[in-house]
Design an enzyme around this catalytic site. Structure first.
Site, PDB file in Angstrom:
ATOM      1  N   LYS A  46       1.070  -1.097   0.149  1.00 21.93           N
ATOM      2  CA  LYS A  46      -0.085  -0.119   0.287  1.00 21.93           C
ATOM      3  C   LYS A  46       1.032   1.317  -0.081  1.00 21.93           C
ATOM      4  O   LYS A  46       1.739   1.378   0.886  1.00 21.93           O
ATOM      5  CB  LYS A  46      -0.861  -0.009   1.144  1.00 21.93           C
ATOM      6  CG  LYS A  46      -1.926   1.059   1.399  1.00 21.93           C
ATOM      7  CD  LYS A  46      -2.552   1.355   2.718  1.00 21.93           C
ATOM      8  CE  LYS A  46      -3.112   2.765   2.722  1.00 21.93           C
ATOM      9  NZ  LYS A  46      -3.734   2.963   4.374  1.00 21.93           N
ATOM     10  N   ASN A  53      -9.225   1.103  10.164  1.00 23.55           N
ATOM     11  CA  ASN A  53      -8.501   0.850  11.415  1.00 23.55           C
ATOM     12  C   ASN A  53      -9.138   1.564  12.616  1.00 23.55           C
ATOM     13  O   ASN A  53      -9.648   0.863  13.367  1.00 23.55           O
ATOM     14  CB  ASN A  53      -6.899   1.460  11.051  1.00 23.55           C
ATOM     15  CG  ASN A  53      -6.060   0.890  12.120  1.00 23.55           C
ATOM     16  OD1 ASN A  53      -4.899   0.624  12.080  1.00 23.55           O
ATOM     17  ND2 ASN A  53      -6.409   0.303  13.272  1.00 23.55           N
ATOM     18  N   THR A  54      -8.602   2.886  12.652  1.00 25.07           N
ATOM     19  CA  THR A  54      -9.114   3.695  13.846  1.00 25.07           C
ATOM     20  C   THR A  54     -10.663   3.431  14.258  1.00 25.07           C
ATOM     21  O   THR A  54     -10.879   3.534  15.420  1.00 25.07           O
ATOM     22  CB  THR A  54      -8.951   5.046  13.615  1.00 25.07           C
ATOM     23  OG1 THR A  54      -7.525   5.475  13.523  1.00 25.07           O
ATOM     24  CG2 THR A  54      -9.224   5.845  14.972  1.00 25.07           C
ATOM     25  N   ALA A 105      -9.508   5.251   4.506  1.00 25.17           N
ATOM     26  CA  ALA A 105      -9.281   6.488   5.537  1.00 25.17           C
ATOM     27  C   ALA A 105     -10.641   7.081   5.863  1.00 25.17           C
ATOM     28  O   ALA A 105     -11.526   7.493   5.032  1.00 25.17           O
ATOM     29  CB  ALA A 105      -8.399   7.404   4.940  1.00 25.17           C
ATOM     30  N   GLY A 106     -10.843   7.456   7.050  1.00 20.71           N
ATOM     31  CA  GLY A 106     -12.067   8.428   7.679  1.00 20.71           C
ATOM     32  C   GLY A 106     -13.381   7.669   7.916  1.00 20.71           C
ATOM     33  O   GLY A 106     -14.261   8.238   8.504  1.00 20.71           O
ATOM     34  N   GLY A 145      -8.214   8.731  10.086  1.00 23.71           N
ATOM     35  CA  GLY A 145      -8.467   8.866  11.553  1.00 23.71           C
ATOM     36  C   GLY A 145      -9.560   9.657  12.043  1.00 23.71           C
ATOM     37  O   GLY A 145      -9.822   9.933  13.229  1.00 23.71           O
TER      38      GLY A 145
END
Length: 257
Positions: free
Chosen positions: A98, A207-208, A185-186, A159
């Site tokens: 990535k 992830n987050t 993301a986001g 995040g």
């Protein structure tokens, strides 16, 4: 559902999971298992891949169940990203990478020029390349034309949990793509993941949203179900939006009172 194909690989799950910032290695392991993810991503710079005496999450996972997707987080230039990618490949973990080249420390938005350069260099070296990019429609197409095996546009800053800020741009990227589009993301909650899939995305990387949840294991399962539901909804074909109501029951043969 159809399999997700990235380069020569096929996956049943369309949820890709990051492995950073979990409360503990035990919680991380449980969340990974609950998510049903088959692709796990991690920052090469944060892993002790050449120091077996140092603990890392790879030790507690059955790696026969997962495909690892190292990322070049921390890179500010194409050259840095390539060096990190080579390090990951030398470890023997995976030939997928990535590409993540950050252009702004405050927003963590990707540098489009350096990302394009890094992708080109890594493709020439035989990597399976998945670049993290913004929701720039033209850039996404240029990365595909370069030969990238998937495109990973962000829903919003890494995040931030803001969800999909620009669904129109994402839909344009998805419509024009001939390679998988993985929204990255986001993502903040299951509704965001489901929406990404309903727009036609081939997968979601997060992830987050899981690691930062009050109950990461439960959230991992919620994300699994959201991605599955969103994909099924997309494949089923939603009804068009209309200005006025439309009766759901047939009106033929109804008696007049």
């Amino acid at each position: 559902m159809m399999m997700l194909k990235i380069g020569p690989y096929e996956f049943s799950s369309r949820l890709l999971l990051g492995t950073g910032k979990y409360p503990s290695l035990d919680v991380q392991k449980e969340a990974v298992e609950a998510s049903g993810a088959e692709i796990l991503t991690f920052a090469v710079r944060r892993m002790n891949i050449f120091s077996p005496e140092q603990p890392n999450f790879l030790e507690q996972l059955d790696l026969s169940k997962y495909k690892l997707l190292p990322n070049t987080a921390g890179a500010k230039t194409a050259e840095e990203a390539v060096r990190i990618a080579r390090l990951a490949k030398a470890s023997g973990l995976c030939d997928m990478i990535k590409v993540e080249v950050i252009g702004c420390d405050k927003t963590l938005l990707p540098d489009p020029i350096e990302t394009l350069k890094a992708a080109e260099m890594l493709l020439e070296e035989g990597f399976i390349v998945l670049p993290y990019t913004s929701d720039d429609v033209v850039l996404a197409k240029r990365l595909e034309e370069l030969g990238c095996h998937a495109i990973m546009p962000g829903a919003s800053p890494i995040g931030s949990g803001q969800g999909i800020i620009n669904p129109l741009n994402l839909s344009f990227i998805i419509e024009q793509a001939n390679v998988p589009v993985i929204v990255d993301a986001g993502i903040g909650g299951p509704a965001d993941a489901a929406l990404a899939m309903e727009l036609g995305a081939d997968g979601v990387l997060l992830n987050t949203a899981v690691s930062g949840a009050a109950d990461p294991v439960k959230m991992a399962k919620a994300m699994k179900l959201a991605v599955e539901a969103g994909r099924l909804g997309y494949e089923a074909g939603r009804i068009p939006k209309k200005r006025y109501a439309s009766a759901s029951s047939p009106t033929e043969g109804m008696s007049v009172v």
